[in-house]
Design a protein around this motif. Structure first.
Motif, PDB file in Angstrom:
ATOM      1  N   THR A 140       0.819  -1.212   0.000  1.00 16.38           N
ATOM      2  CA  THR A 140       0.000   0.000   0.000  1.00 16.38           C
ATOM      3  C   THR A 140       0.850   1.259   0.000  1.00 16.38           C
ATOM      4  OG1 THR A 140      -1.667  -1.250   1.245  1.00 16.38           O
ATOM      5  CG2 THR A 140      -1.920   1.147   1.161  1.00 16.38           C
ATOM      6  N   ASN A 141       2.038   1.190   0.605  1.00 18.58           N
ATOM      7  CA  ASN A 141       2.875   2.384   0.736  1.00 18.58           C
ATOM      8  C   ASN A 141       3.269   2.994  -0.601  1.00 18.58           C
ATOM      9  OD1 ASN A 141       2.809   2.292   3.502  1.00 18.58           O
ATOM     10  ND2 ASN A 141       4.713   1.123   3.698  1.00 18.58           N
ATOM     11  N   ARG A 142       3.311   2.202  -1.657  1.00 20.30           N
ATOM     12  CA  ARG A 142       3.722   2.723  -2.964  1.00 20.30           C
ATOM     13  C   ARG A 142       2.598   3.483  -3.661  1.00 20.30           C
ATOM     14  NH1 ARG A 142       1.811   0.206  -7.330  1.00 20.30           N
ATOM     15  NH2 ARG A 142       0.664  -1.720  -6.984  1.00 20.30           N
ATOM     16  N   LEU A 143       1.371   3.378  -3.137  1.00 21.51           N
ATOM     17  CA  LEU A 143       0.227   4.021  -3.764  1.00 21.51           C
ATOM     18  C   LEU A 143       0.168   5.508  -3.425  1.00 21.51           C
ATOM     19  CD1 LEU A 143      -2.487   1.312  -2.978  1.00 21.51           C
ATOM     20  CD2 LEU A 143      -1.194   1.588  -5.094  1.00 21.51           C
ATOM     21  N   LYS A 144      -0.434   6.280  -4.321  1.00 17.61           N
ATOM     22  CA  LYS A 144      -0.631   7.707  -4.070  1.00 17.61           C
ATOM     23  C   LYS A 144      -1.570   7.893  -2.881  1.00 17.61           C
ATOM     24  CE  LYS A 144      -0.127   9.113  -8.921  1.00 17.61           C
ATOM     25  NZ  LYS A 144      -0.823   9.736 -10.077  1.00 17.61           N
ATOM     26  N   ASP A 162      -7.504   0.913 -20.445  1.00 14.48           N
ATOM     27  CA  ASP A 162      -7.990   1.102 -21.806  1.00 14.48           C
ATOM     28  C   ASP A 162      -8.305  -0.256 -22.408  1.00 14.48           C
ATOM     29  OD1 ASP A 162      -7.649   1.138 -24.825  1.00 14.48           O
ATOM     30  OD2 ASP A 162      -7.539   3.272 -24.432  1.00 14.48           O
ATOM     31  N   LYS A 163      -9.564  -0.475 -22.747  1.00 10.71           N
ATOM     32  CA  LYS A 163     -10.000  -1.750 -23.341  1.00 10.71           C
ATOM     33  C   LYS A 163     -10.690  -1.456 -24.659  1.00 10.71           C
ATOM     34  CE  LYS A 163     -10.679  -6.266 -23.099  1.00 10.71           C
ATOM     35  NZ  LYS A 163     -10.598  -6.519 -24.531  1.00 10.71           N
ATOM     36  N   ASN A 164      -9.943  -1.705 -25.762  1.00 13.64           N
ATOM     37  CA  ASN A 164     -10.488  -1.518 -27.097  1.00 13.64           C
ATOM     38  C   ASN A 164     -11.005  -0.096 -27.307  1.00 13.64           C
ATOM     39  OD1 ASN A 164     -10.973  -2.438 -29.682  1.00 13.64           O
ATOM     40  ND2 ASN A 164     -12.925  -3.398 -29.192  1.00 13.64           N
ATOM     41  N   GLY A 165     -10.215   0.864 -26.822  1.00 11.68           N
ATOM     42  CA  GLY A 165     -10.558   2.273 -27.027  1.00 11.68           C
ATOM     43  C   GLY A 165     -11.514   2.851 -26.010  1.00 11.68           C
ATOM     44  N   GLN A 166     -11.985   2.030 -25.076  1.00 12.73           N
ATOM     45  CA  GLN A 166     -12.888   2.507 -24.031  1.00 12.73           C
ATOM     46  C   GLN A 166     -12.209   2.385 -22.672  1.00 12.73           C
ATOM     47  OE1 GLN A 166     -16.611   0.404 -24.280  1.00 12.73           O
ATOM     48  NE2 GLN A 166     -17.179   1.321 -26.236  1.00 12.73           N
ATOM     49  N   LEU A 167     -12.515   3.323 -21.801  1.00  8.66           N
ATOM     50  CA  LEU A 167     -11.905   3.329 -20.478  1.00  8.66           C
ATOM     51  C   LEU A 167     -12.755   2.514 -19.510  1.00  8.66           C
ATOM     52  CD1 LEU A 167      -9.440   4.561 -19.023  1.00  8.66           C
ATOM     53  CD2 LEU A 167     -10.951   6.382 -18.223  1.00  8.66           C
ATOM     54  N   PHE A 168     -12.161   1.434 -18.984  1.00 11.61           N
ATOM     55  CA  PHE A 168     -12.809   0.611 -17.973  1.00 11.61           C
ATOM     56  C   PHE A 168     -12.182   0.916 -16.620  1.00 11.61           C
ATOM     57  CE2 PHE A 168     -14.375  -1.585 -21.572  1.00 11.61           C
ATOM     58  CZ  PHE A 168     -15.404  -2.425 -21.169  1.00 11.61           C
ATOM     59  N   LYS A 169     -12.991   0.800 -15.573  1.00  4.07           N
ATOM     60  CA  LYS A 169     -12.477   0.993 -14.229  1.00  4.07           C
ATOM     61  C   LYS A 169     -12.597  -0.322 -13.463  1.00  4.07           C
ATOM     62  CE  LYS A 169     -13.119   5.982 -13.919  1.00  4.07           C
ATOM     63  NZ  LYS A 169     -13.719   7.111 -13.162  1.00  4.07           N
ATOM     64  N   VAL A 170     -11.447  -0.861 -13.087  1.00  4.12           N
ATOM     65  CA  VAL A 170     -11.393  -2.125 -12.368  1.00  4.12           C
ATOM     66  C   VAL A 170     -11.341  -1.828 -10.869  1.00  4.12           C
ATOM     67  CG1 VAL A 170     -10.055  -4.231 -11.970  1.00  4.12           C
ATOM     68  CG2 VAL A 170     -10.182  -3.237 -14.269  1.00  4.12           C
ATOM     69  N   LYS A 171     -12.209  -2.487 -10.098  1.00  3.97           N
ATOM     70  CA  LYS A 171     -12.188  -2.312  -8.653  1.00  3.97           C
ATOM     71  C   LYS A 171     -11.058  -3.142  -8.051  1.00  3.97           C
ATOM     72  CE  LYS A 171     -17.043  -1.089  -7.863  1.00  3.97           C
ATOM     73  NZ  LYS A 171     -18.289  -1.435  -7.143  1.00  3.97           N
ATOM     74  N   VAL A 172     -10.139  -2.471  -7.380  1.00  6.55           N
ATOM     75  CA  VAL A 172      -8.978  -3.126  -6.778  1.00  6.55           C
ATOM     76  C   VAL A 172      -9.121  -3.068  -5.257  1.00  6.55           C
ATOM     77  CG1 VAL A 172      -6.467  -3.113  -6.553  1.00  6.55           C
ATOM     78  CG2 VAL A 172      -7.530  -2.439  -8.727  1.00  6.55           C
ATOM     79  N   THR A 173      -9.190  -4.231  -4.627  1.00  7.67           N
ATOM     80  CA  THR A 173      -9.369  -4.314  -3.179  1.00  7.67           C
ATOM     81  C   THR A 173      -8.018  -4.393  -2.464  1.00  7.67           C
ATOM     82  OG1 THR A 173      -9.431  -6.730  -3.163  1.00  7.67           O
ATOM     83  CG2 THR A 173     -11.528  -5.572  -3.565  1.00  7.67           C
ATOM     84  N   GLN A 174      -8.068  -4.330  -1.131  1.00 11.82           N
ATOM     85  CA  GLN A 174      -6.850  -4.487  -0.345  1.00 11.82           C
ATOM     86  C   GLN A 174      -6.237  -5.863  -0.573  1.00 11.82           C
ATOM     87  OE1 GLN A 174      -5.309  -2.061   1.788  1.00 11.82           O
ATOM     88  NE2 GLN A 174      -3.680  -3.571   1.500  1.00 11.82           N
ATOM     89  N   ALA A 175      -7.091  -6.865  -0.748  1.00 10.93           N
ATOM     90  CA  ALA A 175      -6.581  -8.219  -1.014  1.00 10.93           C
ATOM     91  C   ALA A 175      -5.812  -8.246  -2.333  1.00 10.93           C
ATOM     92  CB  ALA A 175      -7.738  -9.219  -1.055  1.00 10.93           C
ATOM     93  N   VAL A 177      -4.201  -5.683  -3.662  1.00  9.63           N
ATOM     94  CA  VAL A 177      -2.948  -4.966  -3.402  1.00  9.63           C
ATOM     95  C   VAL A 177      -1.958  -5.872  -2.671  1.00  9.63           C
ATOM     96  CG1 VAL A 177      -1.892  -3.023  -2.159  1.00  9.63           C
ATOM     97  CG2 VAL A 177      -4.054  -2.697  -3.375  1.00  9.63           C
ATOM     98  N   ASP A 178      -2.462  -6.639  -1.696  1.00 10.19           N
ATOM     99  CA  ASP A 178      -1.601  -7.548  -0.938  1.00 10.19           C
ATOM    100  C   ASP A 178      -1.056  -8.671  -1.830  1.00 10.19           C
ATOM    101  OD1 ASP A 178      -2.134  -6.038   1.305  1.00 10.19           O
ATOM    102  OD2 ASP A 178      -3.669  -7.403   2.086  1.00 10.19           O
ATOM    103  N   GLU A 179      -1.905  -9.185  -2.729  1.00  7.26           N
ATOM    104  CA  GLU A 179      -1.469 -10.243  -3.651  1.00  7.26           C
ATOM    105  C   GLU A 179      -0.390  -9.710  -4.597  1.00  7.26           C
ATOM    106  OE1 GLU A 179      -3.297 -13.152  -7.162  1.00  7.26           O
ATOM    107  OE2 GLU A 179      -4.645 -11.966  -5.903  1.00  7.26           O
ATOM    108  N   TYR A 180      -0.591  -8.489  -5.071  1.00  5.57           N
ATOM    109  CA  TYR A 180       0.395  -7.850  -5.951  1.00  5.57           C
ATOM    110  C   TYR A 180       1.726  -7.709  -5.217  1.00  5.57           C
ATOM    111  CZ  TYR A 180       2.456  -4.162  -8.887  1.00  5.57           C
ATOM    112  OH  TYR A 180       3.294  -3.413  -9.686  1.00  5.57           O
ATOM    113  N   ALA A 181       1.657  -7.289  -3.947  1.00  2.44           N
ATOM    114  CA  ALA A 181       2.872  -7.077  -3.157  1.00  2.44           C
ATOM    115  C   ALA A 181       3.635  -8.376  -2.919  1.00  2.44           C
ATOM    116  CB  ALA A 181       2.524  -6.426  -1.820  1.00  2.44           C
ATOM    117  N   CYS A 182       2.926  -9.505  -2.925  1.00  6.04           N
ATOM    118  CA  CYS A 182       3.556 -10.802  -2.659  1.00  6.04           C
ATOM    119  C   CYS A 182       4.236 -11.401  -3.889  1.00  6.04           C
ATOM    120  CB  CYS A 182       2.514 -11.787  -2.117  1.00  6.04           C
ATOM    121  SG  CYS A 182       1.984 -11.422  -0.432  1.00  6.04           S
ATOM    122  N   TRP A 183       4.009 -10.792  -5.061  1.00  3.71           N
ATOM    123  CA  TRP A 183       4.655 -11.304  -6.280  1.00  3.71           C
ATOM    124  C   TRP A 183       6.169 -11.168  -6.140  1.00  3.71           C
ATOM    125  CZ3 TRP A 183       3.564 -13.765 -10.820  1.00  3.71           C
ATOM    126  CH2 TRP A 183       4.517 -13.705 -11.825  1.00  3.71           C
TER     127      TRP A 183
END
Length: 230
Positions: A140-144, A162-175, A177-183
């Motif tokens: 989490t510390n690396r996030l704005k 950006d998905k095929n020229g359209q802007l999608f918003k993906v919901k990112v949870t704390q879980a 973020v934690d999974e990303y940090a464990c990579w």
């Protein structure tokens, strides 16, 4: 100057991958794969110019869930990205090409290094160019601060893709973020000695700081993999 024909190519697989083949010569079958970061696509930033300026034929493509390729956008999909490279490599090998190098930016470089460390099928991949890959994923510390606040208040933050020229918003949870940090990128130590790695990183990069390049170099050099940082 070498002239090139750009062709849109669809590659079937678990989900169809779409990319642009920049074919500069019919006699030289060496092919460079160009992979984008996240959230991005095959035509963002410098990638089209890079394809134009390279002296080799190249294929730049959208990872699954990005750009024109099929699939849902995901926050943690580095393994999927590496497998997409595998799918693309096999497709072009069957067409008579040799994968000469992979040039990856940011998340695309992480995927390229994962591919080089995991898939050791002949012929050996000669070169990987790592442009600003993150070695220490961070939590989490690396996030704005604004994203931290959104995550704390809502239990998620919205990640634009950006998905095929359209802007999608993906919901990112704390879980997520934690999974990303464990990579872990420690697998780069398994890259064969026959593959040379060039790391390019901006000294003033505040998003992925240049110490990531040094950390990558240290792990690579432990295994005597050829590594250069510029």
């Amino acid at each position: 100057m070498t002239t090139a024909e750009e062709t849109r190519v669809k590659i079937p697989g678990q989900e169809t991958i779409v990319g642009i083949l920049n074919d500069k010569t019919k006699s030289d079958k060496r092919l460079v794969l160009i992979t984008h970061g996240a959230p991005g696509h095959k035509n963002y930033y410098f990638l089209p110019i890079l394809a134009q300026k390279l002296p080799y034929s190249s294929f730049r493509f959208d990872f699954r869930g990005s750009g024109e390729s099929e699939g849902e956008p995901k926050y943690n999909n580095m393994n999927d990205n590496a497998h997409d490279i595998y799918t693309v490599s096999n497709y072009f090998k069957e067409k008579g090409y040799t994968i000469f190098a992979i040039i990856g930016h940011s998340r695309g470089a992480i995927a390229a290094l994962k591919y080089a460390a995991t898939f050791h099928e002949p012929p050996v991949l000669p070169y990987v160019v790592n442009i600003a890959a993150r070695y220490n994923m961070g939590g989490t510390n690396r996030l704005k601060d604004s994203i931290k606040k959104e995550l704390a208040e809502n239990g998620y933050f919205e990640w634009p893709v950006d998905k095929n020229g359209q802007l999608f918003k993906v919901k990112v949870t704390q879980a997520d973020v934690d999974e990303y940090a464990c990579w872990s990128n420690s697998h780069v130590s398994k890259i064969t000695k026959a593959t040379s790695v060039l790391t390019c990183h901006g000294l003033n990069d505040t998003v992925v700081t240049p110490d990531n390049a040094e950390n990558m170099r240290v792990v690579l050099m432990k295994e005597l993999t050829s590594s250069v940082i510029i």
